[in-house]
Design an enzyme around this catalytic site. Structure first.
Site, mmCIF file in Angstrom:
data_model
loop_
_atom_site.group_PDB
_atom_site.id
_atom_site.type_symbol
_atom_site.label_atom_id
_atom_site.label_comp_id
_atom_site.label_asym_id
_atom_site.label_seq_id
_atom_site.Cartn_x
_atom_site.Cartn_y
_atom_site.Cartn_z
ATOM 1 N N HIS A 1 0.752 -1.188 0.083
ATOM 2 C CA HIS A 1 0.026 0.065 0.031
ATOM 3 C C HIS A 1 0.761 1.302 -0.022
ATOM 4 O O HIS A 1 1.955 1.423 0.548
ATOM 5 C CB HIS A 1 -1.070 0.006 1.524
ATOM 6 C CG HIS A 1 -0.051 0.026 2.421
ATOM 7 N ND1 HIS A 1 0.277 0.930 3.334
ATOM 8 C CD2 HIS A 1 0.204 -1.169 3.254
ATOM 9 C CE1 HIS A 1 0.789 0.704 4.344
ATOM 10 N NE2 HIS A 1 0.519 -0.878 4.520
ATOM 11 N N ASP A 2 0.383 2.157 -0.948
ATOM 12 C CA ASP A 2 0.847 3.673 -0.808
ATOM 13 C C ASP A 2 2.110 3.643 -1.513
ATOM 14 O O ASP A 2 2.999 4.697 -1.351
ATOM 15 C CB ASP A 2 1.082 4.298 0.827
ATOM 16 C CG ASP A 2 -0.230 4.274 1.259
ATOM 17 O OD1 ASP A 2 -1.249 4.962 0.745
ATOM 18 O OD2 ASP A 2 -0.697 3.460 2.125
ATOM 19 N N GLY B 1 5.396 -1.047 2.477
ATOM 20 C CA GLY B 1 4.399 0.040 2.159
ATOM 21 C C GLY B 1 5.057 1.419 2.380
ATOM 22 O O GLY B 1 6.067 1.479 2.882
#
Length: 264
Positions: A121-122, A139
């Protein structure tokens, strides 16, 4: 008509350009948008708020847009955004962003992403990168343009990798990797600069020499990071053609967090 295999399951709310091709047994969710001339192979799952641009080639068994592997995630409508002309090989997993980060995982244009690559994520990936098999990004990792990750490279969360950098196979990054630097090891250590890669991308001899001078300031002169940055700043006066390269390096180094530092 969209070229969808009869065994594929595409939600009626999904937005697919009429030129998109979807292979057998692929599943596409309601919040997915796919641009022109993108090809999606068999047995893929594309879900979440995922936007895919034009002329991408997505091979079989990839999972794109699944929820982040983050215990704090509670169903927020975060995103995965993929640009144009990317190649995404077998068994890749790209997660959407998280509300505690940028809320979007982003992949740019013209990237070559090999099998079993994971983008958590991200993550923010630039353009023209090459990720060899089994590269794994935790992440919030940021990857600049033209980066090459060797097979089985593992990158700790929040680490940044500067443009034109390169990792050897099985490199383990706990610290930021500045632009142009080649690294190897567990944990990774700087070995040289990516001189051959720069030449292949059309860097002049003067610009390559300036990158060599930056390498010397960072790694061969026994300077603190602040002192090395002052020395690097002076290079642009001596080599005007290298001003963009010096600016790229200095901008990266100014954002280094003391608790993380750079690959040494």
């Amino acid at each position: 008509m969209v070229h969808i295999h009869p065994t594929a399951l595409v939600d009626p709310a999904a937005e697919l350009d009429s030129s998109v091709k979807v292979g057998p047994y692929t599943v596409i969710g309601p919040h997915v948008r796919v641009g022109a001339d993108t090809t999606i192979g068999p047995h893929c799952v594309i879900e979440g708020h995922t936007t895919i641009g034009a002329e991408n080639r997505i091979f079989q068994f990839s999972s794109l847009g699944a929820v982040p592997q983050d215990k704090k995630y509670a169903g927020e409508p975060c995103e995965l955004v993929i640009g144009d002309r990317n190649t995404i090989r077998e068994f890749c997993t790209f997660n959407i962003g998280s509300p505690t980060g940028r809320a979007v995982t982003r992949v740019g244009d013209d990237n070559w992403i090999m099998a079993y690559v994971h983008l958590a994520h991200d993550c923010q990936v630039g353009n023209h990168t090459i990720f060899a098999n089994n590269s794994q990004l935790a992440g919030h990792v940021e990857v600049g343009d033209w980066v090459i990750l060797g097979g089985f490279t593992v990158v700790h969360q929040f680490v940044r990798i500067g443009a034109h950098a390169m990792t050897a196979m099985c490199a383990l990054l706990f610290a930021d990797l500045p632009p142009f630097v080649m690294c190897q090891g567990q944990p990774a250590q700087a070995r040289s600069m990516n001189f051959e890669g720069l030449r292949r991308r059309g860097f002049s001899a003067a610009r390559v020499s300036a990158v060599k001078a930056m390498h010397k300031a960072l790694y061969r002169s026994d300077l603190t990071l602040d002192a090395a940055m002052q020395q690097i700043q002076a290079i642009s006066a001596d080599v005007p053609d290298a001003q963009p390269d010096v600016a790229l390096m200095l901008d990266f180094l100014r954002q280094v967090q003391p608790q993380r530092g750079i690959v040494r």
